[in-house]
Design an enzyme around this catalytic site. Structure first.
Site, mmCIF file in Angstrom:
data_model
loop_
_atom_site.group_PDB
_atom_site.id
_atom_site.type_symbol
_atom_site.label_atom_id
_atom_site.label_comp_id
_atom_site.label_asym_id
_atom_site.label_seq_id
_atom_site.Cartn_x
_atom_site.Cartn_y
_atom_site.Cartn_z
ATOM 1 N N LYS A 73 34.897 77.335 57.037
ATOM 2 C CA LYS A 73 34.716 78.621 58.155
ATOM 3 C C LYS A 73 36.312 79.275 58.233
ATOM 4 O O LYS A 73 37.179 78.433 57.979
ATOM 5 C CB LYS A 73 34.519 78.075 59.403
ATOM 6 C CG LYS A 73 33.224 78.052 59.820
ATOM 7 C CD LYS A 73 32.994 77.455 61.483
ATOM 8 C CE LYS A 73 31.395 77.083 61.415
ATOM 9 N NZ LYS A 73 30.602 78.047 61.310
ATOM 10 N N LYS A 78 20.789 69.703 68.177
ATOM 11 C CA LYS A 78 22.028 69.468 66.815
ATOM 12 C C LYS A 78 23.212 68.773 67.652
ATOM 13 O O LYS A 78 23.512 69.614 68.488
ATOM 14 C CB LYS A 78 22.123 70.918 66.575
ATOM 15 C CG LYS A 78 23.296 71.226 65.768
ATOM 16 C CD LYS A 78 23.393 72.608 65.230
ATOM 17 C CE LYS A 78 24.952 72.951 64.372
ATOM 18 N NZ LYS A 78 24.931 74.293 63.958
ATOM 19 N N ARG A 129 20.487 73.093 60.470
ATOM 20 C CA ARG A 129 19.125 73.060 60.228
ATOM 21 C C ARG A 129 18.883 71.949 59.448
ATOM 22 O O ARG A 129 17.894 71.319 59.473
ATOM 23 C CB ARG A 129 18.961 74.447 59.585
ATOM 24 C CG ARG A 129 19.706 74.703 58.122
ATOM 25 C CD ARG A 129 19.405 76.112 57.838
ATOM 26 N NE ARG A 129 20.411 77.159 58.409
ATOM 27 C CZ ARG A 129 20.420 78.471 58.246
ATOM 28 N NH1 ARG A 129 19.536 79.246 57.332
ATOM 29 N NH2 ARG A 129 21.196 79.062 59.194
ATOM 30 N N ASP A 172 31.984 71.325 63.476
ATOM 31 C CA ASP A 172 31.712 71.950 62.237
ATOM 32 C C ASP A 172 32.874 72.942 61.660
ATOM 33 O O ASP A 172 33.226 74.028 62.222
ATOM 34 C CB ASP A 172 30.483 73.004 62.675
ATOM 35 C CG ASP A 172 29.953 73.847 61.700
ATOM 36 O OD1 ASP A 172 30.475 73.550 60.632
ATOM 37 O OD2 ASP A 172 29.204 74.641 61.937
ATOM 38 N N ASP A 212 27.802 75.441 55.462
ATOM 39 C CA ASP A 212 28.088 75.900 56.842
ATOM 40 C C ASP A 212 26.942 76.129 57.617
ATOM 41 O O ASP A 212 26.629 76.184 58.721
ATOM 42 C CB ASP A 212 28.914 77.106 56.827
ATOM 43 C CG ASP A 212 29.647 77.537 58.308
ATOM 44 O OD1 ASP A 212 29.330 76.446 59.280
ATOM 45 O OD2 ASP A 212 29.997 78.468 58.518
ATOM 46 N N GLU A 224 24.554 74.087 58.254
ATOM 47 C CA GLU A 224 24.338 72.518 58.427
ATOM 48 C C GLU A 224 23.500 71.889 59.630
ATOM 49 O O GLU A 224 22.691 70.942 59.309
ATOM 50 C CB GLU A 224 25.647 71.736 58.567
ATOM 51 C CG GLU A 224 26.311 71.548 59.747
ATOM 52 C CD GLU A 224 26.519 72.947 60.519
ATOM 53 O OE1 GLU A 224 26.837 73.955 59.896
ATOM 54 O OE2 GLU A 224 26.713 72.963 61.666
ATOM 55 N N ASP A 235 29.752 72.625 68.730
ATOM 56 C CA ASP A 235 28.498 72.404 67.870
ATOM 57 C C ASP A 235 27.653 71.296 68.283
ATOM 58 O O ASP A 235 26.751 71.257 67.235
ATOM 59 C CB ASP A 235 29.079 72.453 66.438
ATOM 60 C CG ASP A 235 28.161 73.469 65.834
ATOM 61 O OD1 ASP A 235 27.253 74.170 66.400
ATOM 62 O OD2 ASP A 235 28.109 73.230 64.462
HETATM 63 N N1 BES Z 1 27.488 76.229 64.149
HETATM 64 C C1 BES Z 1 27.594 77.480 63.643
HETATM 65 C C2 BES Z 1 26.771 78.637 64.452
HETATM 66 C C3 BES Z 1 27.632 78.964 65.469
HETATM 67 C C4 BES Z 1 28.433 80.441 65.353
HETATM 68 C C5 BES Z 1 27.808 78.336 66.676
HETATM 69 C C6 BES Z 1 29.264 80.554 66.472
HETATM 70 C C7 BES Z 1 28.371 79.016 67.768
HETATM 71 C C8 BES Z 1 29.007 79.797 67.487
HETATM 72 C C9 BES Z 1 26.545 77.081 62.308
HETATM 73 O O1 BES Z 1 26.744 75.860 61.852
HETATM 74 C C10 BES Z 1 26.811 78.296 61.230
HETATM 75 O O2 BES Z 1 27.953 77.927 60.512
HETATM 76 N N2 BES Z 1 25.957 79.132 60.927
HETATM 77 C C11 BES Z 1 26.323 79.930 60.211
HETATM 78 C C12 BES Z 1 24.948 80.167 59.085
HETATM 79 C C13 BES Z 1 25.152 80.920 57.883
HETATM 80 C C14 BES Z 1 26.112 80.127 57.024
HETATM 81 C C15 BES Z 1 23.720 81.090 57.574
HETATM 82 C C16 BES Z 1 26.622 81.269 60.772
HETATM 83 O O3 BES Z 1 25.948 81.514 61.702
HETATM 84 O O4 BES Z 1 27.239 82.192 60.366
HETATM 85 ZN ZN ZN Z 2 27.064 74.347 63.109
HETATM 86 MN MN MN Z 3 28.233 75.899 60.230
#
Ligand code: BES
Ligand code: ZN
Ligand code: MN
Length: 494
Positions: free
Chosen positions: A271, A259, A345, A264, A341, A343, A282
């Site tokens: 966010k 990834k 996946r 992000d 968010d 994204e 990210d």
């Molecule tokens: N890049 C984030 C995940 C992340 C969070 C990485 C904290 C490093 C530290 C990812 O893209 C994300 O935003 N995930 C969301 C998914 C949710 C919307 C299902 C999350 O984990 O809140």
């Molecule tokens: Zn992300």
């Molecule tokens: Mn995200």
């Protein structure tokens, strides 16, 4: 970049600016570890008394410095705790961390000699990796020069058989991890998808990889709907980079998919500010894949390896994808985007889809995928999921061999129905937050055909150290999972 060399000179006679020795803890008080032979004599038999006076216990991570007042060429000794391990039974990770912590404590010193236990090639390699990674600093954006520079010249004291090979491997691993840390630490203003692709092309080609870069036009025409959808909100378009290494004697092919979200913001599902300021990290999964491919090529491993960097910037704008948009992924399956968010996946499934065409024996994807990984396992332990229990355990073992914390997690079938979409084949988000690390894994698994061995590493926490430096891990970008992937490739190499 810090250099390292081997020397079998005795610690008491090596010409250096600082000498690093190990101290074990134990019921009878602290005792010097192997590697420090002859030092006590050179200090006039005062080593034990000095350690006692400094209150040294020998606990892992403990550091004490004392001057030698001309008793040996090294003006300073740094004693680092190794804990209570019986001789010959020292965990390599204890050595890496001790070497890293000691070298970190020596910032501002030009040369250091490491006299830690290094009686075997494995120990020598562990000491060298830890020392080199402990000498990391990211200075590209500092102008005042008032930070003490990391140790520039390291000497590992070892006469071990296989020491030279172990040192060479350590240098390759450390160079990759250092590069990944630099990429993670680079602000997104200076690292966007096309720039990352350029670096991959330059450095990859130099290392002997064949490199293919798909730009936004090629991605659109090629049907990479996920990468296009995530990247379309940014003024800086997405890229897919394919790095390939092959060895004529190889009989196994590994595919790594990373990834690579260079920033992000969450997209339109924006966010909160406090969750955004470190989202330059990210792209750590793509970083690990890139670093691993470089190391595999430089080590000349007898294995075939392909790496995919799924690069996009996730931004809100008039051209961004909207929650409820549907795209067609590379696999042909349609995806409803309920939350922009989620994204990572979306870019990974296109990378996985393309990787399937390499007919790999194993696919491993690596991603800073979910905050839920941090909730479940904390900052330092990655989650490993797979459609094959044996492969999952193999990845966890490969990580442990490198001293990288990772733990097997399940992919419970019942989570699949939470991803049902009212309009498309699948939704990118389940309605509830519980088990979201696993739900993300379940989502990815839907894009892996039965019979393909696939594992997924969620390294959201381990990829970026928001706390203080520890062992050989600095603040900021860590380069996590890079060494795990190289170790995995070594397992598949002939
Ligand atoms: N890049 C984030 C995940 C992340 C969070 C990485 C904290 C490093 C530290 C990812 O893209 C994300 O935003 N995930 C969301 C998914 C949710 C919307 C299902 C999350 O984990 O809140
Ligand atoms: Zn992300
Ligand atoms: Mn995200």
């Amino acid at each position: 970049m810090t250099t390292v060399r081997l020397d079998s000179t005795a610690p008491a006679s090596i010409d250096t600016d600082a000498l690093i020795i190990g101290i074990h803890s134990g019921p009878d008080g602290p005792r010097p570890a192997s590697g420090a032979e002859g030092l006590d004599e050179a200090l006039g038999g005062k080593l034990a008394a000095t350690l006692g006076a400094l209150g040294v216990k020998g606990k892992p991570g403990e550091i004490a410095k004392f001057p030698t007042f001309g008793a040996l060429p090294a003006p300073v000794v740094v004693a680092v705790g190794l804990g209570d391990a019986p001789a010959g039974d020292l965990d390599p990770e204890t050595l890496r961390r001790a070497a890293g912590a000691a070298v970190r404590a020596l910032a501002g010193t030009a040369r250091a000699a490491v006299a830690l236990p290094a009686g075997t090639g494995g120990e020598t390699g562990a000491v060298a990796v830890g020392a080199l990674l402990g000498a990391y600093d990211f200075t590209r954006y500092r102008t005042n020069g008032d930070r003490p520079a990391p140790v520039a010249e390291l000497t590992v004291l070892s006469g071990a058989e296989g020491g030279a090979e172990a040192l060479a491997r350590a240098e390759v691993l450390a160079a990759s991890v250092t590069l990944v840390r630099d990429l993670v630490n680079t602000p997104p203003s200076d690292l966007w998808p096309a720039r990352f692709a350029e670096i991959a092309e330059e450095t990859g080609t130099e290392a002997g990889l064949s490199v293919e870069v798909l730009d936004e036009k090629a991605l659109r025409e090629g049907g990479y709907g996920g990468i296009v959808a995530v990247g379309q909100g940014s003024a800086r378009p997405p890229r897919l980079v394919r790095l390939a290494y092959s060895h004529p004697e190889a009989d196994k092919t590994l595919a790594f998919v990373g990834k690579g979200i260079t920033f992000d913001s969450g997209g339109l599902s924006l966010k909160p500010a406090a969750a955004m300021d470190w989202m330059k990290s990210d792209m750590g999964g793509a970083g690990a894949v890139f670093g691993a491919l470089l190391a595999i090529a430089r080590l000349g491993l007898k294995v075939n390896a392909v790496g995919y960097l799924c690069l996009a910037e996730n931004m809100p704008s008039g051209t961004a994808q909207r929650p409820s948009d549907v795209f067609t992924s590379y696999s042909g399956k349609t995806v409803e985007v309920l939350d922009t968010d989620a994204e990572g996946r979306l870019v990974l499934i296109d990378g996985i889809g393309r990787a399937l065409e390499d007919a790999p024996d194993v696919i491993v994807d690596v991603a800073t995928l979910t905050g839920a990984q941090i909730v479940a396992l904390g900052w330092r332990t990655a989650g490993v999921m797979s459609n094959d229990d044996a492969l999952r355990d193999e990845v966890v073992r490969a990580a442990a061999d490198q001293g990288e914390a990772a733990w097997g997690m399940p992919l419970p079938e019942e989570l699949r129905k939470g991803l049902d979409s009212a309009v498309a084949d699948i939704a990118n988000l389940q309605p509830e937050r519980w088990g979201s690390m696993l739900a993300a894994g379940i989502f990815l698994k839907e894009f892996v055909p039965d019979g393909t061995r696939w594992a997924h590493i969620d390294m959201a926490g381990p990829g970026f150290n928001k706390g203080e430096a520890h062992g050989y891990t600095p603040k900021g970008g860590t380069g996590a999972i890079t060494r795990t992937l190289v170790g995995l490739a070594e397992r598949y190499a002939r």
